[in-house]
Write a protein that holds these residues in place. Structure first.
Motif, PDB file in Angstrom:
ATOM      1  N   GLY A 244      -2.551   3.996  18.694  1.00 43.12           N
ATOM      2  CA  GLY A 244      -2.043   5.210  18.210  1.00 43.12           C
ATOM      3  C   GLY A 244      -1.117   5.358  17.243  1.00 43.12           C
ATOM      4  N   LYS A 245      -0.816   6.490  16.556  1.00 46.83           N
ATOM      5  CA  LYS A 245       0.351   6.869  15.517  1.00 46.83           C
ATOM      6  C   LYS A 245       1.627   6.179  16.026  1.00 46.83           C
ATOM      7  CE  LYS A 245      -1.939  10.437  13.083  1.00 46.83           C
ATOM      8  NZ  LYS A 245      -1.883  11.834  12.675  1.00 46.83           N
ATOM      9  N   ARG A 246       1.862   6.492  17.488  1.00 47.08           N
ATOM     10  CA  ARG A 246       3.290   6.179  17.734  1.00 47.08           C
ATOM     11  C   ARG A 246       3.488   4.532  17.813  1.00 47.08           C
ATOM     12  NH1 ARG A 246       4.205  10.442  22.637  1.00 47.08           N
ATOM     13  NH2 ARG A 246       2.062   9.790  22.902  1.00 47.08           N
TER      14      ARG A 246
ATOM     15  N   ALA B 103      -0.792  -5.738   4.564  1.00 51.27           N
ATOM     16  CA  ALA B 103      -1.392  -5.061   3.464  1.00 51.27           C
ATOM     17  C   ALA B 103      -2.271  -4.037   4.375  1.00 51.27           C
ATOM     18  CB  ALA B 103      -2.312  -5.952   2.555  1.00 51.27           C
ATOM     19  N   PHE B 104      -2.809  -4.506   5.384  1.00 56.06           N
ATOM     20  CA  PHE B 104      -3.619  -3.779   5.992  1.00 56.06           C
ATOM     21  C   PHE B 104      -2.815  -2.658   6.912  1.00 56.06           C
ATOM     22  CE2 PHE B 104      -6.444  -7.138   4.930  1.00 56.06           C
ATOM     23  CZ  PHE B 104      -7.669  -6.289   4.479  1.00 56.06           C
ATOM     24  N   TYR B 105      -1.798  -3.280   7.398  1.00 58.59           N
ATOM     25  CA  TYR B 105      -0.804  -2.164   8.068  1.00 58.59           C
ATOM     26  C   TYR B 105      -0.529  -1.169   7.012  1.00 58.59           C
ATOM     27  CZ  TYR B 105       3.553  -0.393  10.334  1.00 58.59           C
ATOM     28  OH  TYR B 105       4.261   0.400  10.987  1.00 58.59           O
ATOM     29  N   VAL B 106      -0.182  -1.237   5.759  1.00 58.54           N
ATOM     30  CA  VAL B 106       0.167  -0.374   4.695  1.00 58.54           C
ATOM     31  C   VAL B 106      -1.031   0.688   4.688  1.00 58.54           C
ATOM     32  CG1 VAL B 106       0.376   0.126   2.351  1.00 58.54           C
ATOM     33  CG2 VAL B 106       1.902  -1.631   3.704  1.00 58.54           C
TER      34      VAL B 106
ATOM     35  N   GLN C  46      -0.980   4.429   5.500  1.00 60.03           N
ATOM     36  CA  GLN C  46      -1.360   5.715   4.473  1.00 60.03           C
ATOM     37  C   GLN C  46      -2.605   6.553   4.912  1.00 60.03           C
ATOM     38  OE1 GLN C  46      -1.791   2.968   0.912  1.00 60.03           O
ATOM     39  NE2 GLN C  46       0.429   3.153   0.387  1.00 60.03           N
ATOM     40  N   ALA C  47      -3.511   6.009   5.624  1.00 55.57           N
ATOM     41  CA  ALA C  47      -4.531   6.708   5.959  1.00 55.57           C
ATOM     42  C   ALA C  47      -4.097   7.684   7.060  1.00 55.57           C
ATOM     43  CB  ALA C  47      -5.561   5.928   6.738  1.00 55.57           C
ATOM     44  N   GLU C  48      -3.354   7.287   7.946  1.00 54.77           N
ATOM     45  CA  GLU C  48      -2.810   8.282   8.817  1.00 54.77           C
ATOM     46  C   GLU C  48      -1.629   9.341   8.341  1.00 54.77           C
ATOM     47  OE1 GLU C  48      -4.240   8.395  11.759  1.00 54.77           O
ATOM     48  OE2 GLU C  48      -5.059   6.314  12.377  1.00 54.77           O
TER      49      GLU C  48
ATOM     50  N   LEU D 120       1.563   8.367   7.421  1.00 51.82           N
ATOM     51  CA  LEU D 120       2.606   7.970   8.035  1.00 51.82           C
ATOM     52  C   LEU D 120       3.433   7.384   6.886  1.00 51.82           C
ATOM     53  CD1 LEU D 120       1.431   6.730  11.282  1.00 51.82           C
ATOM     54  CD2 LEU D 120       2.399   9.029  10.771  1.00 51.82           C
ATOM     55  N   MET D 121       2.791   7.228   5.743  1.00 53.69           N
ATOM     56  CA  MET D 121       3.271   6.462   4.616  1.00 53.69           C
ATOM     57  C   MET D 121       2.737   7.278   3.309  1.00 53.69           C
ATOM     58  SD  MET D 121       3.304   2.485   3.644  1.00 53.69           S
ATOM     59  CE  MET D 121       4.198   1.949   4.891  1.00 53.69           C
ATOM     60  N   ASP D 122       3.704   7.314   2.254  1.00 53.95           N
ATOM     61  CA  ASP D 122       3.300   7.787   1.029  1.00 53.95           C
ATOM     62  C   ASP D 122       2.305   6.720   0.298  1.00 53.95           C
ATOM     63  OD1 ASP D 122       4.752  10.313   1.316  1.00 53.95           O
ATOM     64  OD2 ASP D 122       6.330   9.593   0.294  1.00 53.95           O
ATOM     65  N   LYS D 123       1.273   7.248  -0.344  1.00 51.04           N
ATOM     66  CA  LYS D 123       0.535   6.275  -1.104  1.00 51.04           C
ATOM     67  C   LYS D 123       1.345   6.178  -2.351  1.00 51.04           C
ATOM     68  CE  LYS D 123      -3.716   7.743   0.707  1.00 51.04           C
ATOM     69  NZ  LYS D 123      -5.092   8.239   0.708  1.00 51.04           N
ATOM     70  N   GLN D 124       1.458   4.730  -2.781  1.00 54.61           N
ATOM     71  CA  GLN D 124       2.028   4.301  -3.849  1.00 54.61           C
ATOM     72  C   GLN D 124       1.291   4.359  -5.342  1.00 54.61           C
ATOM     73  OE1 GLN D 124       3.569   0.835  -2.321  1.00 54.61           O
ATOM     74  NE2 GLN D 124       4.981   1.758  -1.187  1.00 54.61           N
TER      75      GLN D 124
END
Length: 171
Positions: free
Chosen positions: A136-138, A156-159, A163-165, A167-171
């Motif tokens: 989950g997201k948490r 890289a897969f964590y990023v 990004q897909a969720e 929770l992080m801006d796409k660079q």
């Protein structure tokens, strides 16, 4: 072990988080005209191979590390098995593997819970866990600190997942 189509179906439909469905594709093949039907495997994001390797690259890394270990730290005849085991670990940490290693990683992942998969010794198993819908997201956010110590190609897969969720801006 299951067929490749069964493994792929489980990875892409049963395990993959909804945010990455239709974006992540798993690929593995063996070549019938190569010795022992050796092949390659990859994980694609929107058709681009983010992670890929093949038998020949994997074997080259194993062989090189094995000979390095045998000529330096592990000179005993009894340590040949230890040297080959360390060489396989080294090659996998370098991001090299073949389709058989990929299948073995799936088998490990498919037969244990998500917590064990997240801390597995096998980096491919950890990737499967990072992309898993059961994470989950948490819990994903809680992994951020441990990801600093992770292999670059696993991180890289964590990023990608973050990004897909959203929770992080796409660079």
């Amino acid at each position: 072990m299951s067929t490749w189509s069964g493994i792929r179906k489980k990875l892409e439909n049963d395990y993959l988080c909804p945010a990455l469905r239709d974006h992540i594709q798993y690929f593995a093949t063996s070549y019938s005209k190569s010795a022992d039907h050796e092949g390659r495997a990859a994980i694609r994001m929107d058709g681009v191979e983010v992670l890929r390797s093949n038998y020949y690259t994997y074997f080259e890394n194993v062989w090189m590390k094995f000979h390095q270990l045998r000529s330096t730290t592990l000179k005993d005849c009894d340590s040949a098995k230890e040297a080959i085991n360390q060489a396989h670990v080294y090659a996998l940490e370098q991001g090299t593997f073949d389709q058989k290693v990929f299948y073995e990683a799936f088998d490990i992942f498919d037969n244990q819970n998500i917590e064990k998969s997240l801390v597995s010794d096998n980096p491919i198993v950890r990737i499967f866990a990072i992309l898993d819908r059961r994470l989950g997201k948490r819990r994903l956010l809680a992994l951020e600190e441990s990801m600093e110590q992770e292999l670059d190609w696993v991180r890289a897969f964590y990023v990608i997942r973050m990004q897909a969720e959203g929770l992080m801006d796409k660079q």
